[in-house]
Design an enzyme around this catalytic site. Structure first.
Site, PDB file in Angstrom:
ATOM      1  N   ASN A  10      37.129  41.935  36.152  1.00 21.22           N
ATOM      2  CA  ASN A  10      37.144  40.730  36.978  1.00 21.22           C
ATOM      3  C   ASN A  10      35.907  39.892  36.645  1.00 21.22           C
ATOM      4  OD1 ASN A  10      36.601  38.946  39.128  1.00 21.22           O
ATOM      5  ND2 ASN A  10      38.030  40.072  40.417  1.00 21.22           N
ATOM      6  N   ASP A  12      35.123  36.876  37.843  1.00 18.05           N
ATOM      7  CA  ASP A  12      34.819  35.842  38.841  1.00 18.05           C
ATOM      8  C   ASP A  12      33.331  35.563  38.983  1.00 18.05           C
ATOM      9  OD1 ASP A  12      37.425  35.356  39.664  1.00 18.05           O
ATOM     10  OD2 ASP A  12      37.388  36.989  41.118  1.00 18.05           O
ATOM     11  N   HIS A  13      32.522  36.622  38.942  1.00 16.40           N
ATOM     12  CA  HIS A  13      31.117  36.418  39.283  1.00 16.40           C
ATOM     13  C   HIS A  13      30.288  35.812  38.155  1.00 16.40           C
ATOM     14  CE1 HIS A  13      31.850  37.631  43.237  1.00 16.40           C
ATOM     15  NE2 HIS A  13      32.377  38.784  42.851  1.00 16.40           N
ATOM     16  N   HIS A  46      40.244  35.683  40.469  1.00 22.35           N
ATOM     17  CA  HIS A  46      40.730  35.336  41.805  1.00 22.35           C
ATOM     18  C   HIS A  46      40.454  33.851  42.015  1.00 22.35           C
ATOM     19  CE1 HIS A  46      40.538  36.305  46.433  1.00 22.35           C
ATOM     20  NE2 HIS A  46      41.446  35.395  46.136  1.00 22.35           N
ATOM     21  N   ARG A  48      40.302  31.334  44.361  1.00 23.04           N
ATOM     22  CA  ARG A  48      40.291  31.246  45.826  1.00 23.04           C
ATOM     23  C   ARG A  48      40.577  29.831  46.279  1.00 23.04           C
ATOM     24  NH1 ARG A  48      37.557  35.908  48.451  1.00 23.04           N
ATOM     25  NH2 ARG A  48      37.804  34.695  50.335  1.00 23.04           N
ATOM     26  N   ARG A  52      35.400  29.076  45.072  1.00 21.91           N
ATOM     27  CA  ARG A  52      33.974  29.425  45.053  1.00 21.91           C
ATOM     28  C   ARG A  52      33.562  30.120  43.755  1.00 21.91           C
ATOM     29  NH1 ARG A  52      33.851  34.329  49.394  1.00 21.91           N
ATOM     30  NH2 ARG A  52      34.865  32.753  50.663  1.00 21.91           N
ATOM     31  N   GLU A  73      44.609  37.067  40.832  1.00 25.40           N
ATOM     32  CA  GLU A  73      44.589  37.434  42.248  1.00 25.40           C
ATOM     33  C   GLU A  73      44.781  36.155  43.047  1.00 25.40           C
ATOM     34  OE1 GLU A  73      41.395  41.090  41.736  1.00 25.40           O
ATOM     35  OE2 GLU A  73      40.859  39.343  42.934  1.00 25.40           O
ATOM     36  N   THR A 103      34.010  38.651  50.385  1.00 16.05           N
ATOM     37  CA  THR A 103      34.912  39.107  49.333  1.00 16.05           C
ATOM     38  C   THR A 103      36.190  39.553  50.038  1.00 16.05           C
ATOM     39  OG1 THR A 103      35.179  40.702  47.527  1.00 16.05           O
ATOM     40  CG2 THR A 103      33.852  41.420  49.384  1.00 16.05           C
ATOM     41  N   THR A 104      37.143  40.092  49.276  1.00 12.72           N
ATOM     42  CA  THR A 104      38.398  40.502  49.898  1.00 12.72           C
ATOM     43  C   THR A 104      38.131  41.758  50.722  1.00 12.72           C
ATOM     44  OG1 THR A 104      39.379  39.708  47.855  1.00 12.72           O
ATOM     45  CG2 THR A 104      40.847  40.801  49.398  1.00 12.72           C
ATOM     46  N   GLU A 154      48.009  47.614  44.364  1.00 11.88           N
ATOM     47  CA  GLU A 154      46.609  47.906  44.053  1.00 11.88           C
ATOM     48  C   GLU A 154      45.979  48.455  45.329  1.00 11.88           C
ATOM     49  OE1 GLU A 154      44.395  45.287  41.556  1.00 11.88           O
ATOM     50  OE2 GLU A 154      42.508  45.797  42.520  1.00 11.88           O
ATOM     51  N   HIS A 193      37.956  47.630  43.904  1.00  9.21           N
ATOM     52  CA  HIS A 193      37.026  47.068  44.877  1.00  9.21           C
ATOM     53  C   HIS A 193      35.853  48.014  45.098  1.00  9.21           C
ATOM     54  CE1 HIS A 193      35.408  44.467  47.941  1.00  9.21           C
ATOM     55  NE2 HIS A 193      36.306  43.585  47.572  1.00  9.21           N
ATOM     56  N   GLY A 194      34.666  47.503  44.791  1.00 10.40           N
ATOM     57  CA  GLY A 194      33.445  48.256  45.053  1.00 10.40           C
ATOM     58  C   GLY A 194      33.199  49.405  44.076  1.00 10.40           C
ATOM     59  N   HIS A 216      32.349  42.982  40.388  1.00  8.40           N
ATOM     60  CA  HIS A 216      30.991  42.684  40.823  1.00  8.40           C
ATOM     61  C   HIS A 216      29.957  43.601  40.178  1.00  8.40           C
ATOM     62  CE1 HIS A 216      27.532  42.593  43.595  1.00  8.40           C
ATOM     63  NE2 HIS A 216      27.828  41.310  43.663  1.00  8.40           N
TER      64      HIS A 216
END
Ligand code: PXP
Length: 243
Positions: A10, A12-13, A46, A48, A52, A73, A103-104, A154, A193-194, A216
């Site tokens: 991912n 995104d960041h 993602h 959004r 963002r 996403e 976040t989600t 997921e 996630h995480g 992330h």
């Protein structure tokens, strides 16, 4: 059952950092090229509602140029549905989205939202997009995914990632049970996630899980060791856990 556990990165960041200064550096497209070179199996983004992190133009560039499959996403909204249908990514993962969240923060209530999700799942599927539902690892949500005829779920690993000891062992069992239940019903299980270098192993070892989506931590770790090394290390830990 998959033996090669896919890694979706991912990105995104990368866009989050770019957007902090409003310019065009660091460029998410450059990150895509690193993911490809480092052995990532897919790119996850993602888009959004508040844009963002990645923006519409990033998605245009990705869809036009990436060789890896794109997993978009998206919230279950008409706007995102139209964007997905226009771009036709390889996969679309429907996620819950709240404006104020960082976040989600939890899984989609696929059971409670059946009527809202059903036409969206159908329209994405009819367009040839592989639909995934981002859900908590519980039987009620898997049942809802079966009713919705989603080919993929997921499993949200956020709770697993953020607890310790006995609580973490319980969460791990919930994820393993949910992945097994999904697989018994012909649904491909993904997770994310995480996830970090330290906690990815037990999740990667669950044999029914076919793909992990990680963002992330990989981008954060890239500050210290570089994105290529960050992805390669994650890949190595996943492979070691899978045996
Ligand atoms: N999978 C889904 C569906 C997500 O929404 C996210 C976060 O955007 C991730 C995976 C990646 O989570 P993280 O950035 O914590 O690795």
């Amino acid at each position: 059952m998959s033996t090669h556990l896919r890694l979706g990165v991912n990105i995104d960041h990368v866009a989050t950092i770019r957007n902090a200064r409003g310019g065009d550096h660091p460029d998410p497209w450059r990150a895509v090229q690193v993911v490809e070179a480092a052995g990532g199996d897919g790119i996850t983004v993602h888009l959004r509602e508040d844009r963002r992190h990645i923006r519409d133009n990033d998605l245009d560039v990705l869809m036009a140029n990436a060789t890896l499959p794109i997993n978009l996403e998206m919230a279950a909204t008409e706007e995102m549905l139209a964007i997905a249908l226009r771009h036709k990514p390889h996969a679309a993962c429907i996620v819950p989205e709240k404006r104020e969240e960082r976040t989600t923060e939890g899984g989609l209530d696929a059971a409670g939202l059946h009527n809202q999700l059903a036409p969206i799942v159908t329209r994405l599927t009819d367009a040839g997009i592989r639909v995934s539902l981002f859900i908590e690892p519980d039987a009620r949500q898997i049942d809802a995914a079966i009713q919705l005829r989603a080919p993929v779920v997921e499993l949200h690993t956020g709770r697993y990632a953020h607890c310790e000891g006995e609580e973490r062992a319980t969460e791990l069992r919930r994820i393993a049970d949910a992945a097994a239940l999904a697989a018994r019903n012909g649904i491909e299980a993904h997770a994310g996630h995480g996830l970090t270098f330290d906690n990815v192993g037990p999740i990667a070892a669950i044999p029914q899980i076919a793909e992990l989506n990680i963002g992330h931590f990989l981008i954060g770790e890239a500050i210290f060791i570089g994105l290529d090394a960050s992805i390669r290390e994650m890949r190595a830990r996943m492979d070691a856990a899978r045996g």
